[in-house]
Design a protein around this motif. Structure first.
Motif, PDB file in Angstrom:
ATOM      1  N   SER A  62      44.897  27.667 -27.738  1.00  0.00           N
ATOM      2  CA  SER A  62      45.905  27.514 -26.931  1.00  0.00           C
ATOM      3  C   SER A  62      46.431  29.064 -26.765  1.00  0.00           C
ATOM      4  N   VAL A  63      47.470  29.139 -25.859  1.00  0.00           N
ATOM      5  CA  VAL A  63      48.032  30.272 -25.497  1.00  0.00           C
ATOM      6  C   VAL A  63      49.453  30.421 -26.138  1.00  0.00           C
ATOM      7  N   ALA A  64      50.072  31.543 -26.738  1.00  0.00           N
ATOM      8  CA  ALA A  64      51.252  31.429 -27.261  1.00  0.00           C
ATOM      9  C   ALA A  64      52.141  32.544 -26.361  1.00  0.00           C
ATOM     10  N   ILE A  65      53.229  32.197 -26.017  1.00  0.00           N
ATOM     11  CA  ILE A  65      53.983  32.993 -25.084  1.00  0.00           C
ATOM     12  C   ILE A  65      55.303  33.156 -25.694  1.00  0.00           C
ATOM     13  N   SER A  66      55.704  34.430 -26.152  1.00  0.00           N
ATOM     14  CA  SER A  66      56.917  34.645 -27.041  1.00  0.00           C
ATOM     15  C   SER A  66      58.116  35.227 -26.155  1.00  0.00           C
ATOM     16  N   VAL A  67      59.301  34.906 -26.305  1.00  0.00           N
ATOM     17  CA  VAL A  67      60.371  35.579 -25.446  1.00  0.00           C
ATOM     18  C   VAL A  67      61.089  36.079 -27.103  1.00  0.00           C
ATOM     19  N   ALA A  68      61.326  37.498 -27.185  1.00  0.00           N
ATOM     20  CA  ALA A  68      61.755  38.087 -28.328  1.00  0.00           C
ATOM     21  C   ALA A  68      62.886  39.051 -28.062  1.00  0.00           C
ATOM     22  N   ASP A  69      64.120  39.110 -28.607  1.00  0.00           N
ATOM     23  CA  ASP A  69      65.164  40.070 -28.568  1.00  0.00           C
ATOM     24  C   ASP A  69      65.606  40.383 -29.587  1.00  0.00           C
ATOM     25  N   ASP A  70      66.107  41.919 -29.592  1.00  0.00           N
ATOM     26  CA  ASP A  70      66.567  42.506 -31.052  1.00  0.00           C
ATOM     27  C   ASP A  70      68.046  42.637 -31.069  1.00  0.00           C
ATOM     28  N   GLY A  71      68.502  41.286 -30.553  1.00  0.00           N
ATOM     29  CA  GLY A  71      69.885  41.048 -30.548  1.00  0.00           C
ATOM     30  C   GLY A  71      70.515  40.780 -31.590  1.00  0.00           C
ATOM     31  N   ARG A  72      71.699  39.875 -31.276  1.00  0.00           N
ATOM     32  CA  ARG A  72      72.526  39.554 -32.640  1.00  0.00           C
ATOM     33  C   ARG A  72      71.892  38.311 -33.511  1.00  0.00           C
ATOM     34  N   GLY A  73      71.079  37.608 -33.061  1.00  0.00           N
ATOM     35  CA  GLY A  73      70.646  36.633 -33.630  1.00  0.00           C
ATOM     36  C   GLY A  73      71.537  35.489 -33.571  1.00  0.00           C
ATOM     37  N   ILE A  74      71.156  34.232 -34.193  1.00  0.00           N
ATOM     38  CA  ILE A  74      71.766  32.809 -33.897  1.00  0.00           C
ATOM     39  C   ILE A  74      72.624  32.859 -35.142  1.00  0.00           C
ATOM     40  N   ASP A  75      74.007  32.791 -34.899  1.00  0.00           N
ATOM     41  CA  ASP A  75      74.928  32.529 -36.295  1.00  0.00           C
ATOM     42  C   ASP A  75      74.713  30.957 -36.982  1.00  0.00           C
ATOM     43  N   ARG A  76      73.974  30.865 -37.976  1.00  0.00           N
ATOM     44  CA  ARG A  76      73.709  29.464 -38.442  1.00  0.00           C
ATOM     45  C   ARG A  76      75.030  28.702 -38.924  1.00  0.00           C
ATOM     46  N   THR A  77      75.911  29.337 -39.549  1.00  0.00           N
ATOM     47  CA  THR A  77      76.835  28.794 -40.051  1.00  0.00           C
ATOM     48  C   THR A  77      77.627  27.976 -39.188  1.00  0.00           C
ATOM     49  N   ARG A  78      77.816  28.892 -38.200  1.00  0.00           N
ATOM     50  CA  ARG A  78      78.672  28.000 -37.045  1.00  0.00           C
ATOM     51  C   ARG A  78      77.762  26.826 -36.331  1.00  0.00           C
ATOM     52  N   ILE A  79      76.575  26.976 -36.233  1.00  0.00           N
ATOM     53  CA  ILE A  79      76.006  25.842 -35.829  1.00  0.00           C
ATOM     54  C   ILE A  79      75.796  24.520 -36.788  1.00  0.00           C
ATOM     55  N   LEU A  80      75.687  25.306 -38.073  1.00  0.00           N
ATOM     56  CA  LEU A  80      75.685  23.892 -38.909  1.00  0.00           C
ATOM     57  C   LEU A  80      76.693  23.242 -39.108  1.00  0.00           C
ATOM     58  N   GLU A  81      78.070  23.829 -38.679  1.00  0.00           N
ATOM     59  CA  GLU A  81      79.393  22.948 -38.585  1.00  0.00           C
ATOM     60  C   GLU A  81      79.159  22.088 -37.780  1.00  0.00           C
ATOM     61  N   ARG A  82      78.557  22.518 -36.485  1.00  0.00           N
ATOM     62  CA  ARG A  82      78.355  21.552 -35.426  1.00  0.00           C
ATOM     63  C   ARG A  82      77.450  20.696 -35.732  1.00  0.00           C
ATOM     64  N   ALA A  83      76.241  20.999 -36.401  1.00  0.00           N
ATOM     65  CA  ALA A  83      75.161  19.983 -36.601  1.00  0.00           C
ATOM     66  C   ALA A  83      75.459  18.938 -37.638  1.00  0.00           C
ATOM     67  N   ARG A  84      76.353  19.213 -38.395  1.00  0.00           N
ATOM     68  CA  ARG A  84      76.942  18.458 -39.274  1.00  0.00           C
ATOM     69  C   ARG A  84      77.799  17.410 -38.675  1.00  0.00           C
ATOM     70  N   ARG A  85      78.774  17.774 -37.931  1.00  0.00           N
ATOM     71  CA  ARG A  85      79.667  16.578 -37.094  1.00  0.00           C
ATOM     72  C   ARG A  85      78.688  16.071 -36.112  1.00  0.00           C
ATOM     73  N   ASP A  86      77.742  16.467 -35.592  1.00  0.00           N
ATOM     74  CA  ASP A  86      76.825  15.543 -34.841  1.00  0.00           C
ATOM     75  C   ASP A  86      75.943  14.576 -35.463  1.00  0.00           C
ATOM     76  N   GLY A  87      75.790  14.926 -36.657  1.00  0.00           N
ATOM     77  CA  GLY A  87      74.807  14.159 -37.602  1.00  0.00           C
ATOM     78  C   GLY A  87      73.392  14.460 -37.587  1.00  0.00           C
ATOM     79  N   VAL A  88      73.031  15.676 -37.050  1.00  0.00           N
ATOM     80  CA  VAL A  88      71.994  16.131 -36.859  1.00  0.00           C
ATOM     81  C   VAL A  88      71.273  16.384 -38.283  1.00  0.00           C
ATOM     82  N   VAL A  89      72.173  16.941 -39.246  1.00  0.00           N
ATOM     83  CA  VAL A  89      71.985  17.236 -40.484  1.00  0.00           C
ATOM     84  C   VAL A  89      72.816  16.352 -41.452  1.00  0.00           C
ATOM     85  N   GLU A  90      72.458  16.100 -42.517  1.00  0.00           N
ATOM     86  CA  GLU A  90      73.398  15.417 -43.527  1.00  0.00           C
ATOM     87  C   GLU A  90      74.540  16.147 -43.810  1.00  0.00           C
ATOM     88  N   ALA A  91      75.571  15.422 -44.031  1.00  0.00           N
ATOM     89  CA  ALA A  91      76.913  16.245 -44.250  1.00  0.00           C
ATOM     90  C   ALA A  91      76.948  17.166 -45.518  1.00  0.00           C
TER      91      ALA A  91
END
Lengths: 149, 643
Positions: free
Chosen positions: B415-444
């Protein structure tokens, strides 16, 4: 199909009735081939067959026309390849037997659509041949809903 | 002369030159005091102008001429370009591109070029008056007067610019020799003045033109450069760059050179993609027929039939390899459009972004490459828009003011791997986690999101639109598109993100779509194919301990829990009771695994992937179908759908 002029029809038998499809819609007639089942597809879809390297979806005639199931073990019959969606797709349709290819005067066909045991939206006209009734099918109306993806 | 038949050829070549212009302009913009890219820009625009003039595209010719005039001033004087001029040249390049596309479609009337032409003329006037006399004292050698004579760096600068006799012989089998010859002349004109063309241009177009022509070229470019430039016209068998009256070698010598393999470079020719697709379909059928023949031969036990079957098998394998190879396209054909895009986006957002491309030469099947444009666009846009911080914010974080985005292609085994990388701020997991809990993507009560869970949250359709204010606004939309497209191509996406350090998306793709190696599994009386790319191992049910995790049956494999999927139940397979000892095929994709329980393994084989019209209700676990050696279709399981 116009009222005037000669119409060529392919006659075939499914269940207890004789049916007809406009010959211009018929691409090819093949012997019955064992299809590969598509899990989850509607019951009227028999599966996929290989027509010279192309995959064709086959609709089980007796199920689509709500005819009684043929007795087990009868694996004869034919698969008629029909064009649907204005020629953009080809679909297989299993029949018990292809009986004839006829030319009839369009004016001689009866526009009647109500027939006992047959969905009127599928009937284009009704004809008669040697005292035998045949139902001219609206193949697009019959097959398109079954194959909608 | 009627040149409509050359329109496609013109379009393809013009696009290449215009793409090169983008790269060169970006290079110049990064370092406006270095006139290095100017020569290349001039030549590219000049070539487009020449070709357009031949085709009779007046609008294209006109704009190209003005751009060329402006560039010529920089080329001769080597003074630094102002920001304003470079921006103008970017716009002019875009206008030229549009003019090319519209002209080829016969929509020249829609061209509105007056404004850009006026701007170019204006700029040329200003640049010329800023450098009176057209000379800059710091230039080591005075620039020669017109006609322009580009010099290759390190070339023999002493060569006087006098007309050299150039002879070109086209390949005997080349189609449209007349058009080819015209292209050769255009290429020659990109190097300098061309005169004394024999046979004369109208004769070149005659049916009996034999493919050999000669002309005088006024250019100081070294012979090798002249040869390479002319060969780029394609279908060129031989180029002789001589002095005054050196006669070309006789034709016999020319064909000798072919056998010596000297013309390999000229063997590149453009092939209509539809033709490649047709070839691929045919070879697909041949592979199927080959399988059937092998089976028949095995039944017959006739050595003569066997021999033929083996020979045909080998020949069709070779043919298949060749055709797949012919469809391979280097990723730069897609990647080259991104530097300009990133630059424009960074400017628009007021950010400083350095964009790097790696692995440009890696090849992928044309059909896959065509589908990659959109997903990569979304991911790159996200990286600049949401990943990279503003210069001020970066300084506060102790980073350099300029962010970096890297687009890289790497060949892995199948296979071929194509990557898109940035050295920016990264993704804020705590914020996403709140949202994911609310949406039921992860357990409460979930405490943290793994990279994999994070990806799944981001890829939920419409995830971000509801939370425009968060730091990842818009991110979901792109990831959603990318993930769907990857699935359709039989590929996968991985995400690695670290707060404050940056994010990397890795797209993993099969090298070719058309033919894959697959495991054939039996369930009841049915057969299913499972591409080997996603099969990590097979184990036997009964030997591995089963357990229940979160209500799902699973096995524990080297301390990892692998949930089981019973294919018989999933697909509603009728028939006899399955054997007690059954194989489990462990599939893996993007770090997730599942054990697919089947009745038996029927072997491995190369399968030709075909699409089929899936009727409504078809289980979403198939990526296509194939035709087996016995001529009967089998469905191909999609690992992504099973996980």
């Amino acid at each position: 199909m116009s009222d005037a002029g000669i119409v060529r029809l392919l006659l075939f038998r499914v269940g207890g009735l004789t049916w007809a499809a406009e010959a211009t819609m018929v691409r090819e007639i093949l012997p019955r081939l064992e299809p590969t089942r598509i899990p989850g597809a509607p019951r009227a879809v028999a599966g996929l067959i290989n027509v010279r390297g192309t995959l064709v979806t086959v609709v089980e005639g007796w199920r689509a026309l709500r005819q009684p199931e043929p007795p087990a073990g009868t694996q004869s019959g034919s698969t008629v390849l029909l064009q649907v969606s204005r020629g953009r797709k080809v679909v297989g349709f299993t029949v018990d037997e292809v009986t004839d290819l006829v030319s009839v005067d369009g004016a001689a066909l009866d526009r009647r659509q109500a027939l006992p045991g047959v969905d009127p939206s599928l009937v284009q006209a009704v004809g008669r041949r040697a005292g035998q009734l045949f139902v001219v099918l609206n193949t697009d109306a019959l097959l398109t809903p079954i194959l909608a993806s | 002369m009627d040149l409509s038949q050359y329109a496609e050829l013109f379009l393809a070549e013009a696009r290449e030159h215009l793409s090169a212009c983008n790269q060169l302009l970006l290079e110049w913009e990064r370092n406006p005091t270095n006139p290095g890219p100017v020569g290349g820009l001039f030549r590219a625009v000049h070539t487009v102008k020449g070709m357009a003039a031949t085709m009779g595209y007046a609008g294209v010719t006109d704009v190209a001429h003005r751009i060329e005039s402006l560039l010529d001033l920089f080329r001769r004087n080597a003074h630094p370009a102002s920001e304003e001029v470079i921006q103008l040249l970017f716009r002019a390049r875009d206008a030229l591109h549009q003019a090319v596309e519209l002209s080829v479609e016969g929509r020249e009337r829609e061209l509105a070029l007056a404004e850009i032409i006026a701007e170019l003329d204006d700029a040329a006037g200003r640049v010329a008056s800023a450098a009176p006399g057209g000379r800059v004292s710091s230039l080591p050698t005075p620039t020669p007067p017109t006609p322009p004579t580009p010099q290759a760096p390190g070339g023999p600068a002493a060569a006087p610019a006098q007309g050299r006799l150039v002879r070109v012989v086209l390949r005997p089998e080349a189609p449209l020799k007349g058009g080819r010859a015209l292209l050769v002349l255009r290429k020659a004109q990109s190097l300098g003045a061309v005169y004394g063309v024999t046979p004369s241009p109208p004769e070149l177009e005659a049916d009996d033109f034999d493919g050999s022509l000669a002309f005088r070229l006024e250019s100081s470019a070294p012979a090798e450069q002249v040869e390479a430039t002319l060969r780029a016209a394609g279908d060129v068998e031989q180029v002789t760059v001589g002095g005054a009256e050196v006669p070309g070698p006789p034709r016999e010598a020319a064909s000798g050179a072919v056998e010596a393999g000297e013309v390999v470079r000229s063997r590149h020719t453009r092939v209509d993609r539809r033709r490649l697709d047709a070839l691929m379909d045919l070879i697909g059928e041949l592979v199927t027929a080959r399988g059937r023949l092998s089976e028949l031969a095995a039944e017959r036990r006739d050595p003569a039939v066997d021999d033929v079957a083996i020979q045909i098998s080998r020949l069709s394998s070779d043919l298949q390899t060749e055709i797949i190879q012919a469809r391979m396209t280097p990723v730069w054909q897609l990647f080259d459009r991104f530097p300009r895009l990133i630059r424009d986006l960074a400017r628009e957002l007021g950010k400083q972004v350095a964009f790097r491309v790696e692995g440009k030469e890696i090849e992928l099947d044309r059909a896959i490459l065509d589908e990659l444009g959109d997903p990569l666009l979304h991911l790159l846009r996200n990286a600049v828009d949401h990943g990279i911080e503003t210069a001020a914010e970066r300084r506060r974080q102790g980073k350099g003011p300029e962010g970096e985005v890297v687009l890289a292609a790497v060949r892995e085994h199948s296979s071929v791997a194509i990557s898109v990388a940035d050295d920016g701020r990264g993704i804020d997991r705590t914020r996403i986690l709140e949202r994911a809990r609310r949406d039921g993507v992860v357990e409460a009560r979930a405490e943290a999101l793994s990279d994999d869970q994070l990806l799944r949250v981001l890829a939920r359709p419409g995830f971000s639109t509801a939370e425009r204010v968060t730091s990842v606004s818009g991110r979901g939309v792109g990831v959603d598109v990318a993930l769907t497209r990857m699935r359709a191509l039989g590929g996968s996406i991985e995400l690695h993100s670290e707060l404050g350090k940056g994010s990397t998306f890795v797209l993993r793709l099969p090298v070719t779509l058309a033919i894959v190696r697959a495991l054939i599994a039996g369930v009841g009386r049915e057969r299913y194919a499972l591409p080997l790319t996603y099969v990590s191992e097979t184990v036997e049910l009964g030997t591995a301990a089963t357990t229940t995790v979160e209500g799902r049956e699973a096995i524990v494999l080297r301390d990892r829990v692998v949930p089981l999927v019973h294919l018989r139940e999933l697909l509603g397979v009728a028939g006899e009771i399955p054997p007690a000892r059954r194989p489990i095929i462990v599939v893996e994709m993007g770090g997730r695994r599942a054990g697919v329980v089947v009745d038996g393994m029927l072997g491995q084989q190369e399968i030709v992937v075909k699409s089929f019209d899936a009727p409504q209700g078809t289980l979403p676990v198939f990526s296509g179908a194939t035709i087996m050696g016995d001529g009967i279709p089998a469905l191909i399981l999609d690992a992504g759908g099973l996980l």
